[in-house]
Design a protein around this motif. Sequence first.
Motif, PDB file in Angstrom:
ATOM      1  N   ALA B 160       0.813  -1.203   0.000  1.00  0.00           N
ATOM      2  CA  ALA B 160       0.000   0.000   0.000  1.00  0.00           C
ATOM      3  C   ALA B 160       0.854   1.262   0.000  1.00  0.00           C
ATOM      4  N   PHE B 161       1.949   1.271   0.763  1.00  0.00           N
ATOM      5  CA  PHE B 161       2.780   2.472   0.824  1.00  0.00           C
ATOM      6  C   PHE B 161       3.918   2.423  -0.181  1.00  0.00           C
ATOM      7  N   ASP B 162       4.028   1.297  -0.871  1.00  0.00           N
ATOM      8  CA  ASP B 162       5.076   1.131  -1.864  1.00  0.00           C
ATOM      9  C   ASP B 162       6.461   1.414  -1.277  1.00  0.00           C
ATOM     10  N   ILE B 163       6.722   0.884  -0.086  1.00  0.00           N
ATOM     11  CA  ILE B 163       8.027   1.063   0.533  1.00  0.00           C
ATOM     12  C   ILE B 163       8.835  -0.220   0.387  1.00  0.00           C
ATOM     13  N   LEU B 164      10.106  -0.153   0.743  1.00  0.00           N
ATOM     14  CA  LEU B 164      10.995  -1.325   0.714  1.00  0.00           C
ATOM     15  C   LEU B 164      10.920  -2.050  -0.628  1.00  0.00           C
ATOM     16  N   GLY B 165      10.895  -1.278  -1.704  1.00  0.00           N
ATOM     17  CA  GLY B 165      10.859  -1.893  -3.015  1.00  0.00           C
ATOM     18  C   GLY B 165       9.475  -2.332  -3.453  1.00  0.00           C
ATOM     19  N   GLY B 166       8.468  -2.056  -2.659  1.00  0.00           N
ATOM     20  CA  GLY B 166       7.091  -2.385  -3.031  1.00  0.00           C
ATOM     21  C   GLY B 166       6.916  -3.841  -3.367  1.00  0.00           C
ATOM     22  N   THR B 167       6.101  -4.120  -4.372  1.00  0.00           N
ATOM     23  CA  THR B 167       5.853  -5.514  -4.725  1.00  0.00           C
ATOM     24  C   THR B 167       7.081  -6.162  -5.363  1.00  0.00           C
ATOM     25  N   GLU B 168       8.015  -5.321  -5.851  1.00  0.00           N
ATOM     26  CA  GLU B 168       9.211  -5.856  -6.505  1.00  0.00           C
ATOM     27  C   GLU B 168      10.213  -6.417  -5.501  1.00  0.00           C
ATOM     28  N   GLY B 169      10.377  -5.729  -4.399  1.00  0.00           N
ATOM     29  CA  GLY B 169      11.366  -6.142  -3.417  1.00  0.00           C
ATOM     30  C   GLY B 169      12.759  -5.677  -3.788  1.00  0.00           C
TER      31      GLY B 169
END
Lengths: 290, 340, 260
Positions: B160-169
Amino acid sequence: MFYDILVYGFIQSAALILMAFGFSLVYGVSRLPNFAHGAIYVFTGFIAWALFNTAGFPYWLSVVLSVAASGAIGVLIYYVILRRVRGMEVSEVIATYAIGLVFLEGLRYAGFRGGTYTLPVASDGVSFILDVPVDHQRLLLMVLGFAMVALIWLLTRYTRMGRALKGMAQDERAAMMLGIDSDATAAVAVALGSMLAGVAALIIFPLGSLVVEEGYKVLIYAIAVCVVGGLGSWAGTVIAAFVLGYSQYMTVAYGKPHFQMVVMLLAIIVTLIVRPSGFFGKQKQLEERV
Amino acid sequence: MTTETTHKRRERIDRGIKVRSESLYALNSFEEIAYLLTPRVMLIAAFVLMPLILSPWPYWGRVGLSVCILAMLSISFDFLANYVGLVSLGGAFFYGVGGYMAAVLNTELGLPPILSIPVATLLGAAFCTLALLPCLPLRGIYFAIVTLMYPLLMTRIIEAFDILGGTEGFRGIDGFSGFFTEQYGLILAMFIALFGLRRFVNMDGGLVIRAVKDNDQSVRASGISVTWTKAKAVFLASLTGCFAGAYYIHMYSNVGISSFALDLSIMPIAATIIGGAGTLVGPVLGAAILVPLSEFLRDFGSLRIVVYALVLTGFVVFRSEGLMNYMTRKYQQVERWVKI
Amino acid sequence: MSTHHTKEPILEIRSLSKHFGGVKAVDDVSLTVNRGDVVGIIGPNGSGKTTLINCITGFLKPTKGTVSFHGKEITGKKPHKIADMGINRTFQIMRPYYSMPAYKNLVIPLSSPRAKRVGGWRGGGKHGDRDTVAVDILEELGFERDSRVPYKMAGTLPTGYLKRLELGRCLALRPELIICDEVFSGLSASEISSLVPLIEKLNGQGITMIMIEHRLAELFRVANRVMALSYGEKVTEGAPDEVINHPKVREAYLGSEEDF
């Protein structure tokens, strides 16, 4: 916009009641956490789909048969699994959760994925409530959501079986002394809970498509509503459904849809930390807290 | 059978060494020492020889390491559930936090694996303990539910916050310098976790933790804070779990939200219940059964989870003691047929 | 019966009340316990004795009133904090650690911050030494050192030993005040008569005691002061023979079919 929120928040709340009431009923009556709840929800949807599309039954018959099947699954789950681990809460959770996984991942393995499976809506029309357009399926959802609560309430008040259920919920030992069969009542409760999950599925699924992932979502939603309302408290379940339903709709209206789940998960965690007995349930602090 | 008069019956006798006392052994012959050491030596030898045997097949070497990773997660679950009384359904939380922590330390701060793994283990364990601190007064099903939600919440927050690389990692994380470094580093860590915890639970500090499971009111009445004791136990369990996560992401050089996935919470439970709950060695055995099994089922996609879940249900419902407890019992008993 | 009366108050309870919903389990009870006292608390079932203890030891939060220990208020503190100050209790329903041998049960209190701080046990309470200290304490309580009893699983011990184990947990903490919740109940006459000297011995070592009891005859052998409760209220307080002759106490005990 205000009326939109009012009406659609209400619909979302009714949907949550539908999803959660079965879970709450089972826990309330027999203290059994049925973590296969979400799986039964999805499974019933697929049974109805298969009966209607593959076997070519009329839709009403598919609905009746699939709901009956969900009840039968509930009875089976009780007698094969839950009865043997009853009283060991954590084993109950793990065993029912695992059985849920078998259903859901089994469906996925059988190839039911993607958004290609749909159930028909009961009626196509659109009505206006407070100038907000609402399609008839959602209208049905609203009506049925409350009808179901009312039905269960009447059942527990006016039928022998219902009174037995209520007796079990209040004091299992006393009920057993009065000649109520604990096993049979619990099995009926699990069956009823599963059928409620099935009915919910058949009303809610036509709004979207049948997907396996819904099973996990519904389980979490049901847990969220029950935990916030107080595990086992039916009135609490209804109130919590409204609180969560509106807050969910608001997050969708003003935020990202991703936040919908965040709201539910946070609601569970915060409730359990702050007040494990739920915000609307009876006070039984000593039981779950040291 | 009562129909026929049987002339033989099976007699089970506990071996002498166990009969002498419930917890104190008097060792006075090599036979007895050998009797006690054999299972331990077999376990250690199996894991020490594993890399040597598997070195020609790097793929299976990795499978061997997956056994160790799952074993550590399962040890962490077993310790919390059966020695502290906190049944956590969110093992993936420890694992994911450790993994992400190591990824950040490695890619953002440039720490090499030899530093990023231990630092991520410590920081991750501290983070997990702090996050779970408010939940520690909860019991039974309530603790189980709340811990189930933690890894799910992490996934959703990252999305939701698109942190830590978001869904990509994160990608491009440093790997290990060689096959044997990778292998023995993890095996050593697993042994430290296994034997360390086994020793700890019988030391005074460990006894206090076990006492909380037996009777927390008595522990309170003894002037010991139950929450603080539980926090220490959770810290130990998260150390084990975070290490597994941190190590794993360095093996595969990437981390994503799948580190918080549900199977990582379910598999340790399955391994523990199959292997034998409350033994700490059982989980290792369970992992050694489950991981290869899942490799054979890899081609069948989600059938894997179906098989686990069925085996798990079967063990929970029908053979709740698990393999290790069963085998221990058999090992300590002599069976023979006696004429009547 | 202890005779030294230094008249130094150690525990003061002032107008303590505990209400559960509308039920007044304890209602406006005051009591002062002096150092070296053995105070008995009597009363029929449901008269609020255990609730009172739970309020003193922090297991329940009182609705009203205060409790002070050595003049310092301890009302509403956490149980482990209160135990750490030297007020230690036994439980009516014994709560041993069933999965451990009896002597290991005492290793837990011996590992507590209080035992480390004021215990002064042999070996400074390091790992391993605690086992020996635990067996020492058990021996003092009548566990035969050379028998297998101290090494048996706590779950397999008979009631008499479990009661002693409860006392042992208190002793390991070097208590100033022990609150016993019905140590005599469930025991045979001979078991009780072996416990009474033990209580006297502990009191002789300077440990103040509060004893909740139903067994009045045995209680009156050790107690120098008695408080009677009925329906959560204090009926009377005084020397044992005064209390037992109090008309309301006689009524409460004889009126309800309580055993003496």
